[in-house]
Design an enzyme around this catalytic site. Structure first.
Site, PDB file in Angstrom:
ATOM      1  N   HIS A 132      -8.229 -20.391  50.912  1.00  0.00           N
ATOM      2  CA  HIS A 132      -7.563 -19.111  50.683  1.00  0.00           C
ATOM      3  C   HIS A 132      -8.009 -18.168  51.796  1.00  0.00           C
ATOM      4  O   HIS A 132      -9.158 -17.718  51.815  1.00  0.00           O
ATOM      5  CB  HIS A 132      -7.938 -18.566  49.298  1.00  0.00           C
ATOM      6  CG  HIS A 132      -7.427 -19.428  48.181  1.00  0.00           C
ATOM      7  ND1 HIS A 132      -8.067 -19.574  46.982  1.00  0.00           N
ATOM      8  CD2 HIS A 132      -6.309 -20.210  48.125  1.00  0.00           C
ATOM      9  CE1 HIS A 132      -7.362 -20.401  46.210  1.00  0.00           C
ATOM     10  NE2 HIS A 132      -6.305 -20.799  46.885  1.00  0.00           N
ATOM     11  N   GLU A 187     -17.673 -19.209  43.886  1.00  0.00           N
ATOM     12  CA  GLU A 187     -16.890 -17.977  43.996  1.00  0.00           C
ATOM     13  C   GLU A 187     -17.801 -16.786  44.272  1.00  0.00           C
ATOM     14  O   GLU A 187     -18.833 -16.617  43.622  1.00  0.00           O
ATOM     15  CB  GLU A 187     -16.124 -17.715  42.687  1.00  0.00           C
ATOM     16  CG  GLU A 187     -15.062 -18.752  42.363  1.00  0.00           C
ATOM     17  CD  GLU A 187     -13.755 -18.530  43.117  1.00  0.00           C
ATOM     18  OE1 GLU A 187     -13.627 -17.503  43.829  1.00  0.00           O
ATOM     19  OE2 GLU A 187     -12.861 -19.393  42.985  1.00  0.00           O
TER      20      GLU A 187
HETATM   21 ZN    ZN Z   1      -9.931 -18.834  46.496  1.00  0.00          ZN
END
Ligand code: ZN
Length: 366
Positions: A164, A329
Site C-alpha cells: 500500500h 501495522e
Molecule cells: Zn496497508
C-alpha cells in the site's frame, strides 16, 4: 512577498488545487488510478514566508478512511528533509492544517514521504555491506521490483513493504531494519548465520510514484492478490511469489500503516495452525520487550478483510508455505502508547521499530 503557489507535480505528490486563499490553499485529494481509494496527500506550497499558512483539504470527508481524520495531525516540512506534526483540525468535513514558518517553501504530507532515490541509496549501502540486490520482476508500469538478500542461514525469512504505497512508515521501518542487519550488531551477525533474509522494500512502486494511497497502477489492492496473482494485472505479486517459491519461506512479515487505529499492532491468521500461531505470539512477546510503543491489546478482529482475507499476503503465504505469516501495522496518527511529553510517532519511531523488530523475528523460531 512571493505570490502563493501550490504544486503536487512530483514523485508521490497528491493534491489538486481548488483555490488559493490569502494565506494558503484549498485542495482535494485525488483517488488512486482506476480505484476508489484516497487519503494520501503530499503537496508543496510556496510563498507566505513568516505568516501562518493554512492548507485545507476540502474533500477529507469523502476519503476512504474519513473516520481516521479526528485526532490526526499532518506532517509539514520546510526543507523536505526534517518533518514535524502541525496543528490540524477536522471540521465540517474538511481537514485544516496550520503552520507558521520563515521559509518560503512548505511541504505538507499525510506521513513523512520516502523517495525512490532514498531507497536506491539504502540498497547501495546494503550492497556495499555484502547484501545482494536483485530485481524480481517489473511492475505494471515497468518499474523494478527490488529485493535485497543477505545471510547464509538455512531459514528463509521474507519482509514485504509498501504494498500500500501511501503507507510510507513501512519504508522507514525497512530502513531501520536493514541498517541494523548490515551493521556489526551481534544479534544481526548471529541471525545472518542462521537465516537468509529477503526484503522487498517497495512492492507497489507504481503507486508510490503516482501518489496513491492503496492501489496499484492497474487499480488493484495488491494485498488481496496473493492466493492467485494475475501475472498481467498484479505482476508485482506474481514476481515476488515466484521468488518465494524458489527460495522458500519460513516466516514472513508484511509491513503496513493503518489510517484509523492509533496503535502499533500485528495481525495473524485466524485459521493458522497452533504452531504458526505460537510463532506470532513469540514475535509479539519479544517486540513488547524491545519496543515501548508496541502493544497487543488493540488490533483487527478475526473478520478483518472478509472475503478478501485469503488473498492477503500474511495469510496466503502462511498457508502456502506453512510459515509464520504476520502483518505489522503502524499508525498514521500518534501512537497512544507514546507519552505526551515524548517525541510524537513519526518516521523516526518507525525506523526504531524496524531496528527493534529483528529480535522479534529471531523469537519466531523459539
Ligand atoms: Zn496497508
Amino acid at each position: 512577498m512571493q505570490a502563493l503557489h501550490l504544486s503536487s507535480d512530483f514523485e508521490g505528490g497528491n493534491g489538486k488545487l481548488i483555490a488559493l486563499t490569502p494565506n494558503g490553499a484549498e485542495i482535494e485529494i485525488a483517488k488512486d488510478k482506476d480505484a476508489p481509494w484516497s487519503q494520501w496527500f503530499y503537496v508543496k506550497l510556496t510563498g507566505g514566508a513568516g505568516q501562518e499558512r493554512v492548507l485545507t483539504i476540502r474533500n477529507a470527508h469523502a476519503t476512504t478512511y474519513s473516520e481516521g481524520w479526528p485526532g490526526y495531525r499532518a506532517f509539514v516540512s520546510e526543507d523536505g528533509e526534517a518533518w514535524l506534526r502541525a496543528t490540524t483540525r477536522y471540521e465540517d468535513g474538511a481537514l485544516v492544517i496550520r503552520y507558521t514558518a520563515q521559509s518560503e517553501t512548505l511541504w505538507f504530507a499525510y506521513f513523512v514521504p520516502y523517495t525512490v532515490a532514498r531507497l536506491e541509496a539504502l540498497l547501495e549501502d546494503a550492497r556495499g555491506a555484502g547484501a545482494s540486490l536483485r530485481v524480481l520482476g517489473k511492475s505494471h508500469e515497468d518499474r523494478p521490483i527490488h529485493c535485497v538478500s543477505l545471510g547464509q542461514g538455512e531459514t528463509p525469512v521474507w519482509i514485504v513493504a509498501r504494498q500500500h504505497p501511501g503507507e510510507t512508515m513501512a519504508s522507514w521501518w525497512v530502513e531501520g531494519f536493514l541498517r541494523r542487519l548490515v551493521s556489526a550488531d551481534p544479534l544481526a551477525q548471529k541471525l545472518l548465520r542462521e537465516m537468509s533474509f529477503h526484503i522487498v522494500p517497495l512492492a507497489n512502486i507504481d503507486g508510490a510514484v503516482r501518489g496513491h494511497l492503496r492501489g496499484s497502477a492497474s487499480g488493484l489492492d495488491l494485498n488481496r492478490q496473493w492466493a492467485q496473482p494475475d501475472p498481467v494485472l498484479a505482476p508485482e505479486i506474481a514476481a515476488i511469489l515466484r521468488a518465494m517459491e524458489e527460495m522458500g519461506c519460513a516466516a514472513l512479515v508484511d509491513v503496513h500503516g493503518d489510517e484509523t487505529i492509533p496503535h502499533i499492532f500485528t495481525d495473524g491468521d485466524p485459521e493458522a495452525s497452533p504452531e504458526r500461531s505460537a510463532g506470532l505470539a513469540r514475535f509479539n512477546a519479544a517486540l513488547l520487550k524491545e519496543n515501548p510503543a508496541f502493544q497487543v491489546a488493540v488490533g483487527y478482529d478475526a473478520s478483518y478483510a472478509g472475503s478478501g482475507a485469503p488473498g492477503m499476503c500474511a495469510r496466503a503465504i502462511g498457508r502456502r508455505f506453512d510459515a509464520v505469516g504476520l502483518t505489522l501495522e503502524m499508525p498514521f496518527k500518534d501512537a497512544e502508547e507514546i507519552p505526551a511529553a515524548a517525541p510524537c510517532w513519526s518516521h523516526e519511531g518507525a525506523m526504531r521499530l524496524g531496528h527493534d523488530s529483528l529480535a522479534a523475528i529471531a523469537a519466531i523460531f523459539g
